[in-house]
Design a protein around this motif. Structure first.
Motif, PDB file in Angstrom:
ATOM      1  N   GLN A 252      37.850  39.392  40.260  1.00 29.15           N
ATOM      2  CA  GLN A 252      37.501  40.395  41.259  1.00 29.15           C
ATOM      3  C   GLN A 252      36.824  39.727  42.425  1.00 29.15           C
ATOM      4  OE1 GLN A 252      34.594  43.448  40.151  1.00 29.15           O
ATOM      5  NE2 GLN A 252      35.798  44.952  41.299  1.00 29.15           N
ATOM      6  N   ASP A 253      37.416  39.875  43.599  1.00 27.71           N
ATOM      7  CA  ASP A 253      36.860  39.318  44.833  1.00 27.71           C
ATOM      8  C   ASP A 253      36.619  40.449  45.815  1.00 27.71           C
ATOM      9  OD1 ASP A 253      39.286  37.067  43.972  1.00 27.71           O
ATOM     10  OD2 ASP A 253      37.198  36.419  44.142  1.00 27.71           O
ATOM     11  N   PRO A 254      35.627  40.310  46.680  1.00 28.30           N
ATOM     12  CA  PRO A 254      35.308  41.376  47.642  1.00 28.30           C
ATOM     13  C   PRO A 254      36.525  41.791  48.458  1.00 28.30           C
ATOM     14  CG  PRO A 254      33.625  39.689  47.648  1.00 28.30           C
ATOM     15  CD  PRO A 254      34.749  39.147  46.811  1.00 28.30           C
ATOM     16  N   GLY A 255      36.758  43.097  48.514  1.00 31.22           N
ATOM     17  CA  GLY A 255      37.839  43.621  49.333  1.00 31.22           C
ATOM     18  C   GLY A 255      39.233  43.427  48.787  1.00 31.22           C
TER      19      GLY A 255
ATOM     20  N   SER B 115      34.197  33.687  41.818  1.00 31.58           N
ATOM     21  CA  SER B 115      34.630  35.074  41.654  1.00 31.58           C
ATOM     22  C   SER B 115      33.880  35.689  40.469  1.00 31.58           C
ATOM     23  CB  SER B 115      36.134  35.120  41.384  1.00 31.58           C
ATOM     24  OG  SER B 115      36.623  36.441  41.378  1.00 31.58           O
TER      25      SER B 115
ATOM     26  N   GLN C 227      30.005  36.090  36.275  1.00 35.13           N
ATOM     27  CA  GLN C 227      29.885  35.654  37.665  1.00 35.13           C
ATOM     28  C   GLN C 227      29.962  34.137  37.705  1.00 35.13           C
ATOM     29  OE1 GLN C 227      29.186  37.342  40.941  1.00 35.13           O
ATOM     30  NE2 GLN C 227      29.936  35.271  41.359  1.00 35.13           N
TER      31      GLN C 227
ATOM     32  N   THR D 212      34.408  53.440  52.014  1.00 34.03           N
ATOM     33  CA  THR D 212      33.113  54.024  51.679  1.00 34.03           C
ATOM     34  C   THR D 212      33.157  55.532  51.833  1.00 34.03           C
ATOM     35  OG1 THR D 212      32.252  53.806  53.912  1.00 34.03           O
ATOM     36  CG2 THR D 212      31.875  51.962  52.416  1.00 34.03           C
TER      37      THR D 212
ATOM     38  N   SER E  58      27.327  48.797  39.727  1.00 40.53           N
ATOM     39  CA  SER E  58      26.921  47.458  40.122  1.00 40.53           C
ATOM     40  C   SER E  58      26.584  46.590  38.908  1.00 40.53           C
ATOM     41  CB  SER E  58      25.707  47.546  41.051  1.00 40.53           C
ATOM     42  OG  SER E  58      25.296  46.261  41.460  1.00 40.53           O
TER      43      SER E  58
ATOM     44  N   VAL F 106      31.583  52.197  42.665  1.00 35.04           N
ATOM     45  CA  VAL F 106      32.882  51.926  43.285  1.00 35.04           C
ATOM     46  C   VAL F 106      33.950  52.533  42.393  1.00 35.04           C
ATOM     47  CG1 VAL F 106      34.529  50.177  44.033  1.00 35.04           C
ATOM     48  CG2 VAL F 106      32.076  49.810  44.372  1.00 35.04           C
TER      49      VAL F 106
ATOM     50  N   GLU G 163      41.745  48.566  46.257  1.00 36.02           N
ATOM     51  CA  GLU G 163      40.576  47.796  46.667  1.00 36.02           C
ATOM     52  C   GLU G 163      39.262  48.486  46.327  1.00 36.02           C
ATOM     53  OE1 GLU G 163      42.910  45.754  50.458  1.00 36.02           O
ATOM     54  OE2 GLU G 163      41.034  46.841  50.756  1.00 36.02           O
TER      55      GLU G 163
ATOM     56  N   GLN H 264      33.575  52.780  47.732  1.00 37.25           N
ATOM     57  CA  GLN H 264      32.156  52.849  47.373  1.00 37.25           C
ATOM     58  C   GLN H 264      31.654  54.263  47.637  1.00 37.25           C
ATOM     59  OE1 GLN H 264      29.576  50.404  46.220  1.00 37.25           O
ATOM     60  NE2 GLN H 264      28.734  52.465  45.896  1.00 37.25           N
TER      61      GLN H 264
END
Lengths: 117, 115
Positions: A37-40, A87, A113, B10, B40, B87, B107, B110
């Motif tokens: 899982q990576d941001p965005g 990641s 992580q 978001t 989170s 999310v 993707e 949030q």
């Protein structure tokens, strides 16, 4: 039942080092998966296994290897870590997929992580 | 290539309001869709799923709607609570019996619940 357990929870590696992530499930699931899982970018499938002794490539398999020697365990290996492999890694498992769709729901671990410097 | 995506990254709502999270998909062959919630530092948790032969499915405080005509999926959360802040991911299944459950994830959106 513990469900899906991943170890370690955190790890920092230097470029070129190797390591193995361990995933264990106690639900007697046939199928197991490794995602990153990576941001965005959501969750992307690295490798998966449909049974003990079998593995297959997912969407982003390069730089990783896996093994499923026991039904309850699925190992993810990085032979020579690169910064691009920084990641969060998630392991998941599911029941055997049957006609009608039983087994499609994935059960996830809490993640690892990994940072590669 | 075909993919699953979300309209908004978001969403902010007031406690007690209803929330609607949207998802667009492009793989017309997908016959199973699923919503996950990720708090989170935790892994994704199953919320609700739906098959392509259904238009609507309800759970506890959550409803999933599927519009195959426009390839759109939505998750409705009734009486949103602070604990719903997370999310939310939609996913479609592209696998089969020989390849396991090959979920393709969007993707994520949030959701923030304001007191």
């Amino acid at each position: 039942n513990a469900g899906v357990t991943q170890t370690p929870k955190f790890r920092v590696l230097k470029t070129g080092q190797s390591m193995t992530l361990l995933c264990a499930q106690d639900m007697n699931h046939e199928y197991m998966y490794w995602y990153r899982q990576d941001p965005g970018m959501g969750l992307r499938l690295i490798h998966y296994s449909v049974g003990e002794g079998t593995t297959a490539k997912g969407e982003v398999p390069d730089g990783y290897n896996v093994s499923r020697l026991k039904k309850q365990n699925f190992l993810l290996g990085l032979e020579s870590a690169a910064p691009s492999q920084t990641s969060v890694y998630f392991c998941a498992s599911s029941y055997r997929l049957l006609r009608g769709g039983v087994g499609e729901k994935l059960f996830f671990g809490s993640g690892t992580q990994l940072s590669v410097l | 290539g075909e993919s699953v995506g979300l309209h908004l990254p978001t969403l902010s709502v007031q406690e007690g309001d209803n929330s609607i999270i949207n998802c667009a998909y492009s793989n017309s062959a997908s016959d199973y869709f699923i919503w996950y919630k990720q708090e989170s530092g935790k892994g994704p948790q199953f919320i609700i799923d739906i098959r392509s032969n259904m238009d609507k499915r309800q759970g506890q405080r959550v409803t999933v709607l599927l519009n195959k005509t426009v390839k759109h999926l939505s998750l409705q959360i009734a009486a949103t609570q602070p604990g719903d802040s997370a999310v939310y991911f939609c996913a479609e299944n592209m696998g089969g019996e020989t390849s396991g459950s090959r979920l393709t994830f969007g993707e994520g959106t949030q959701l923030t619940v304001n007191p």
